[in-house]
Motif scaffolding. Structure first.
Motif, PDB file in Angstrom:
ATOM      1  N   LEU A   1     -36.612 110.225 -29.573  1.00 50.12           N
ATOM      2  CA  LEU A   1     -37.792 110.427 -28.743  1.00 50.12           C
ATOM      3  C   LEU A   1     -37.429 110.983 -27.373  1.00 50.12           C
ATOM      4  N   THR A   2     -36.237 110.647 -26.879  1.00 44.06           N
ATOM      5  CA  THR A   2     -35.773 111.218 -25.618  1.00 44.06           C
ATOM      6  C   THR A   2     -35.727 112.737 -25.699  1.00 44.06           C
ATOM      7  N   HIS A   3     -35.223 113.252 -26.806  1.00 46.26           N
ATOM      8  CA  HIS A   3     -35.147 114.705 -26.989  1.00 46.26           C
ATOM      9  C   HIS A   3     -36.516 115.303 -27.285  1.00 46.26           C
ATOM     10  N   ASP A   4     -37.337 114.586 -28.047  1.00 36.37           N
ATOM     11  CA  ASP A   4     -38.654 115.110 -28.409  1.00 36.37           C
ATOM     12  C   ASP A   4     -39.563 115.235 -27.186  1.00 36.37           C
ATOM     13  N   VAL A   5     -39.532 114.250 -26.309  1.00 38.90           N
ATOM     14  CA  VAL A   5     -40.395 114.277 -25.126  1.00 38.90           C
ATOM     15  C   VAL A   5     -40.004 115.403 -24.173  1.00 38.90           C
ATOM     16  N   SER A   6     -38.720 115.743 -24.138  1.00 33.02           N
ATOM     17  CA  SER A   6     -38.279 116.815 -23.233  1.00 33.02           C
ATOM     18  C   SER A   6     -38.660 118.196 -23.740  1.00 33.02           C
ATOM     19  N   GLY A   7     -38.969 118.315 -25.037  1.00 29.96           N
ATOM     20  CA  GLY A   7     -39.335 119.606 -25.598  1.00 29.96           C
ATOM     21  C   GLY A   7     -38.137 120.387 -26.088  1.00 29.96           C
ATOM     22  N   PRO A   8     -38.355 121.374 -26.971  1.00 23.72           N
ATOM     23  CA  PRO A   8     -37.239 122.123 -27.566  1.00 23.72           C
ATOM     24  C   PRO A   8     -36.521 123.051 -26.597  1.00 23.72           C
ATOM     25  N   ASP A   9     -37.130 123.335 -25.455  1.00 18.43           N
ATOM     26  CA  ASP A   9     -36.530 124.287 -24.512  1.00 18.43           C
ATOM     27  C   ASP A   9     -35.590 123.615 -23.519  1.00 18.43           C
ATOM     28  N   HIS A  10     -35.510 122.292 -23.554  1.00 19.83           N
ATOM     29  CA  HIS A  10     -34.655 121.571 -22.617  1.00 19.83           C
ATOM     30  C   HIS A  10     -33.577 120.817 -23.392  1.00 19.83           C
ATOM     31  N   LEU A  11     -32.332 121.094 -23.064  1.00 14.59           N
ATOM     32  CA  LEU A  11     -31.218 120.393 -23.702  1.00 14.59           C
ATOM     33  C   LEU A  11     -30.879 119.158 -22.882  1.00 14.59           C
ATOM     34  N   VAL A  12     -31.020 117.997 -23.499  1.00 12.91           N
ATOM     35  CA  VAL A  12     -30.800 116.735 -22.794  1.00 12.91           C
ATOM     36  C   VAL A  12     -29.325 116.361 -22.861  1.00 12.91           C
ATOM     37  N   ASP A  13     -28.744 116.061 -21.718  1.00 16.48           N
ATOM     38  CA  ASP A  13     -27.368 115.571 -21.664  1.00 16.48           C
ATOM     39  C   ASP A  13     -27.410 114.056 -21.867  1.00 16.48           C
ATOM     40  N   PRO A  14     -26.903 113.550 -22.996  1.00 12.56           N
ATOM     41  CA  PRO A  14     -26.990 112.107 -23.261  1.00 12.56           C
ATOM     42  C   PRO A  14     -26.199 111.255 -22.280  1.00 12.56           C
ATOM     43  N   LEU A  15     -25.309 111.873 -21.505  1.00 11.77           N
ATOM     44  CA  LEU A  15     -24.597 111.118 -20.477  1.00 11.77           C
ATOM     45  C   LEU A  15     -25.518 110.788 -19.302  1.00 11.77           C
ATOM     46  N   LEU A  16     -26.507 111.660 -19.066  1.00  7.54           N
ATOM     47  CA  LEU A  16     -27.357 111.524 -17.889  1.00  7.54           C
ATOM     48  C   LEU A  16     -28.747 110.986 -18.200  1.00  7.54           C
ATOM     49  N   ALA A  17     -29.232 111.194 -19.418  1.00  5.43           N
ATOM     50  CA  ALA A  17     -30.599 110.780 -19.756  1.00  5.43           C
ATOM     51  C   ALA A  17     -30.651 110.274 -21.188  1.00  5.43           C
ATOM     52  N   GLY A  18     -31.379 109.188 -21.392  1.00  4.11           N
ATOM     53  CA  GLY A  18     -31.499 108.616 -22.729  1.00  4.11           C
ATOM     54  C   GLY A  18     -30.990 107.182 -22.753  1.00  4.11           C
ATOM     55  N   PRO A  19     -31.108 106.523 -23.884  1.00  2.00           N
ATOM     56  CA  PRO A  19     -30.749 105.101 -23.973  1.00  2.00           C
ATOM     57  C   PRO A  19     -29.273 104.809 -23.754  1.00  2.00           C
ATOM     58  N   LEU A  20     -28.391 105.800 -23.986  1.00  2.00           N
ATOM     59  CA  LEU A  20     -26.953 105.594 -23.821  1.00  2.00           C
ATOM     60  C   LEU A  20     -26.423 106.176 -22.519  1.00  2.00           C
ATOM     61  N   SER A  21     -27.316 106.579 -21.640  1.00  2.00           N
ATOM     62  CA  SER A  21     -26.915 107.284 -20.425  1.00  2.00           C
ATOM     63  C   SER A  21     -26.706 106.339 -19.250  1.00  2.00           C
ATOM     64  N   ILE A  22     -26.095 106.880 -18.210  1.00  3.57           N
ATOM     65  CA  ILE A  22     -25.873 106.090 -17.004  1.00  3.57           C
ATOM     66  C   ILE A  22     -27.185 105.816 -16.277  1.00  3.57           C
ATOM     67  N   SER A  23     -28.225 106.595 -16.559  1.00  3.26           N
ATOM     68  CA  SER A  23     -29.510 106.346 -15.902  1.00  3.26           C
ATOM     69  C   SER A  23     -30.207 105.097 -16.435  1.00  3.26           C
TER      70      SER A  23
END
Length: 296
Positions: A241-263
């Motif tokens: 869902l982290t990737h789905d909410v950002s949309g297909p045009d945005h590549l999410v860095d799992p280190l910075l955003a998402g359940p396993l990220s430092i954020s």
């Protein structure tokens, strides 16, 4: 809170379980190491061979736990010792699992909010039924895999760690969980495109925080299935869902955003602090009663 096992069940078997689980994890990853597979980008998918190796790796803790327990107690008694036997009404089990599912989603939401504020994440839209339905189907199919991990970690390992102190046992169990993932993390499994020297420490800290929360769910509810639900929610809902909410045009860095990220660290740290305070408060309530019993 319920005791997960009796002290008698908690003494032996820690070293063999850890040895077999860790060696088994590395063995299942051998084909990927020999094949030179490494995730270098979050856009890179999971090849069938990698998926198969991860499935086998996830089953190792449960098979090890059941084999060691059945050897000592017999197969039928192993079901009870590992916390598989239902000791509460079905309504409680369902409620516990449903509550457990919401916890990783809530922590991820707080983390994504922080990531958005600092510019690490760009939400595009809310997920609709078309996005959620396949995730639910995938989660239902994947239940045995998460059961494979949690039967080992929460059904077998946790009772052997908390005899040295519940909160300390939760933290140690989370760190062990993170270290167990190293064969996969070193291949870019959690943080593709980042150095192993960065990815492994971050993965261990993340696992220690999230693993503490999942283990606390197990202790608070008295159910291994609730821990399975929390772990499943983390991987099958929070991550995609982290990737789905950002949309297909945005590549999410799992280190910075998402359940396993430092954020997500601030949110999970607060959750772990809440667990510690809950145990402190419970110990404070129990202490006078314990003194009264000892003086009687």
């Amino acid at each position: 809170m319920r005791r997960t096992n009796t002290p008698e069940d908690s003494r032996p078997g820690l070293a063999p379980f850890l040895a077999i689980s860790f060696v088994g994890a590395w063995i299942t990853m051998i084909p990927l190491w020999l094949g030179g597979l490494r995730r270098t980008s979050a856009a890179q998918g999971t090849p069938p061979l990698a998926a198969l190796c991860m499935i086998l790796m996830m089953l190792v803790p449960a098979l090890t736990a059941f084999a060691l327990t059945a050897r000592r107690h017999g197969p039928r008694e192993a079901v009870r010792v590992l916390g598989l036997a239902r000791t509460t009404p079905w309504r409680h089990e369902v409620h516990s699992a449903a509550t457990a599912i919401t916890i990783p989603l809530a922590l991820t939401t707080v983390g994504l909010t922080l990531a958005t504020l600092v510019g690490w994440y760009t939400p595009a839209h809310m997920p609709g039924p078309a996005a959620i339905t396949p995730l639910v189907l995938s989660a239902l199919v994947s239940v045995p895999l998460y059961f494979g991990e949690e039967l080992g970690w929460q059904g077998y390992l946790l009772p052997r760690l908390i005899r040295h102190g519940k909160f300390r046992g939760l933290l140690i169990g989370g760190a062990i969980w993170g270290a167990w993932h190293v064969p996969m993390t070193a291949l870019g499994g959690s943080y593709p495109g980042h150095s192993v020297l960065l990815g492994i420490p971050v993965a261990i800290v993340t696992a220690m925080l999230l693993g503490t929360v999942i283990a606390a769910v197990r202790l608070f509810t008295g159910s291994v299935w609730a821990a399975v639900a929390a772990h499943l929610s983390l991987n099958e809902f929070a991550l995609p869902l982290t990737h789905d909410v950002s949309g297909p045009d945005h590549l999410v860095d799992p280190l910075l955003a998402g359940p396993l990220s430092i954020s997500t660290w601030p949110a999970t740290t607060l959750a772990v602090l809440g667990i510690w305070l809950a145990y402190r408060r419970r110990a404070g309530y129990q202490h006078p009663a314990a003194q009264q019993r000892s003086s009687a």
